[in-house]
Design an enzyme around this catalytic site. Structure first.
Site, PDB file in Angstrom:
ATOM      1  N   ARG A  73     -24.269 -57.312  11.596  1.00  0.00           N
ATOM      2  CA  ARG A  73     -24.220 -56.403  10.446  1.00  0.00           C
ATOM      3  C   ARG A  73     -23.448 -55.142  10.820  1.00  0.00           C
ATOM      4  NH1 ARG A  73     -27.122 -52.216  12.014  1.00  0.00           N
ATOM      5  NH2 ARG A  73     -29.028 -52.505  13.250  1.00  0.00           N
ATOM      6  N   GLY A  74     -23.111 -54.354   9.811  1.00  0.00           N
ATOM      7  CA  GLY A  74     -22.529 -53.057  10.071  1.00  0.00           C
ATOM      8  C   GLY A  74     -23.603 -52.088  10.547  1.00  0.00           C
ATOM      9  N   GLY A  75     -23.164 -50.947  11.024  1.00  0.00           N
ATOM     10  CA  GLY A  75     -24.110 -49.900  11.396  1.00  0.00           C
ATOM     11  C   GLY A  75     -24.460 -49.862  12.864  1.00  0.00           C
ATOM     12  N   VAL A  77     -27.966 -48.709  15.578  1.00  0.00           N
ATOM     13  CA  VAL A  77     -29.210 -49.322  16.036  1.00  0.00           C
ATOM     14  C   VAL A  77     -30.366 -48.885  15.137  1.00  0.00           C
ATOM     15  CG1 VAL A  77     -28.435 -49.473  18.416  1.00  0.00           C
ATOM     16  CG2 VAL A  77     -29.708 -47.450  17.690  1.00  0.00           C
ATOM     17  N   TYR A  79     -34.853 -49.988  14.145  1.00  0.00           N
ATOM     18  CA  TYR A  79     -36.080 -50.698  14.522  1.00  0.00           C
ATOM     19  C   TYR A  79     -36.675 -51.360  13.297  1.00  0.00           C
ATOM     20  CZ  TYR A  79     -41.015 -51.418  15.623  1.00  0.00           C
ATOM     21  OH  TYR A  79     -42.265 -51.978  15.775  1.00  0.00           O
ATOM     22  N   GLY A 142     -27.774 -51.931   6.191  1.00  0.00           N
ATOM     23  CA  GLY A 142     -26.779 -52.566   7.046  1.00  0.00           C
ATOM     24  C   GLY A 142     -26.385 -53.890   6.433  1.00  0.00           C
ATOM     25  N   GLY A 153     -29.165 -56.342   4.768  1.00  0.00           N
ATOM     26  CA  GLY A 153     -29.637 -55.590   3.610  1.00  0.00           C
ATOM     27  C   GLY A 153     -30.278 -54.263   3.948  1.00  0.00           C
ATOM     28  N   ALA A 155     -33.983 -51.747   4.850  1.00  0.00           N
ATOM     29  CA  ALA A 155     -35.317 -51.635   5.441  1.00  0.00           C
ATOM     30  C   ALA A 155     -35.947 -50.338   4.956  1.00  0.00           C
ATOM     31  CB  ALA A 155     -35.237 -51.644   6.964  1.00  0.00           C
ATOM     32  N   CYS A 171     -29.937 -45.146  13.859  1.00  0.00           N
ATOM     33  CA  CYS A 171     -28.655 -45.153  13.159  1.00  0.00           C
ATOM     34  C   CYS A 171     -27.598 -44.307  13.883  1.00  0.00           C
ATOM     35  CB  CYS A 171     -28.813 -44.687  11.713  1.00  0.00           C
ATOM     36  SG  CYS A 171     -30.085 -45.622  10.825  1.00  0.00           S
TER      37      CYS A 171
END
Length: 219
Positions: A73-75, A77, A79, A142, A153, A155, A171
């Site tokens: 995915r993009g982005g 780190v 949790y 993301g 998607g 969170a 992020c």
């Protein structure tokens, strides 16, 4: 194609294993064609750190016994863990004539609208995707697009242990404070938030024929 765009499946996933669901999303996307109905997958993950394509190792501070999964995915780190609502959007963007930036905005607006129902003043930021309340991050985004179709998607933090976020720069932002809905008179449970948010997302996608399914089987 208009009729199939009115259809939507909301799938309640009954396993929290991140890699199992991630690979299922990839398979779904790789094998779908223009006759496949779009789906939203609703899940609570077992504890896991995920490192997006832009994710830098330096943002993983002290992951300890929580696994780290490098994903497509993009982005940066983030949790995932119990008490957090995750919604994956498996949409045929090309069929819907929907751009990626438009989808990001649509997701952010849906979360803001959900929280507005609880008198929570949430907002998005142009330079930092996600949703915020009083400069604290309450939802992360993301996405990945392949073959004109999206997966991964959002969170939304509901009622979870936020301590693992202290083991990373969420992020990619050092010291970014995380927030959850249960502490600010928002949704108290993942189920409550999922019900409200999927309804808003379905409406934003102009889905008038919505089916709810249980489990990961997609065939």
């Amino acid at each position: 194609m208009t009729e199939i765009n009115n259809q939507l499946i909301i799938r309640q996933i009954d396993t929290g294993d991140y890699e199992t669901i991630w690979h299922a999303m990839q398979d779904f996307t790789d094998n779908r064609d223009d006759e496949v109905v779009d789906e939203l997958w609703v899940v609570e993950h077992d504890p896991v750190f995920t490192q997006g394509q832009a994710g830098k190792e330096e943002h993983l501070l002290n992951t300890g016994d929580i696994p780290v999964v490098k994903v497509d995915r993009g982005g940066q780190v983030t949790y995932h863990g119990p008490g957090q609502l995750v919604v994956y959007l498996l949409l045929n963007l090309r069929r819907r004539k929907l751009g990626v930036r438009d989808l990001v905005t649509q997701i952010e607006v849906a979360i803001v609208d959900l929280l507005k129902q609880y008198s929570i003043d949430a907002y998005a930021k142009k330079d930092a995707p996600g949703v915020y309340v009083d400069e604290m991050k309450i939802a992360s985004l993301g996405l990945r697009v392949r073959k004109g179709c999206s997966f991964h998607g959002l969170a939304l933090n509901i009622d979870m242990d936020l301590a693992p976020f202290l083991r990373i720069n969420p992020c990619g932002y050092s010291g970014l404070e995380m927030l959850q809905t249960s502490k600010i008179n928002g949704p108290k449970t993942v189920a409550e938030a999922a019900d409200g948010l999927t309804q808003i997302l379905a409406a934003s996608l102009h889905a008038t024929d919505v089916t709810t399914l249980i489990g990961l089987e997609t065939k």
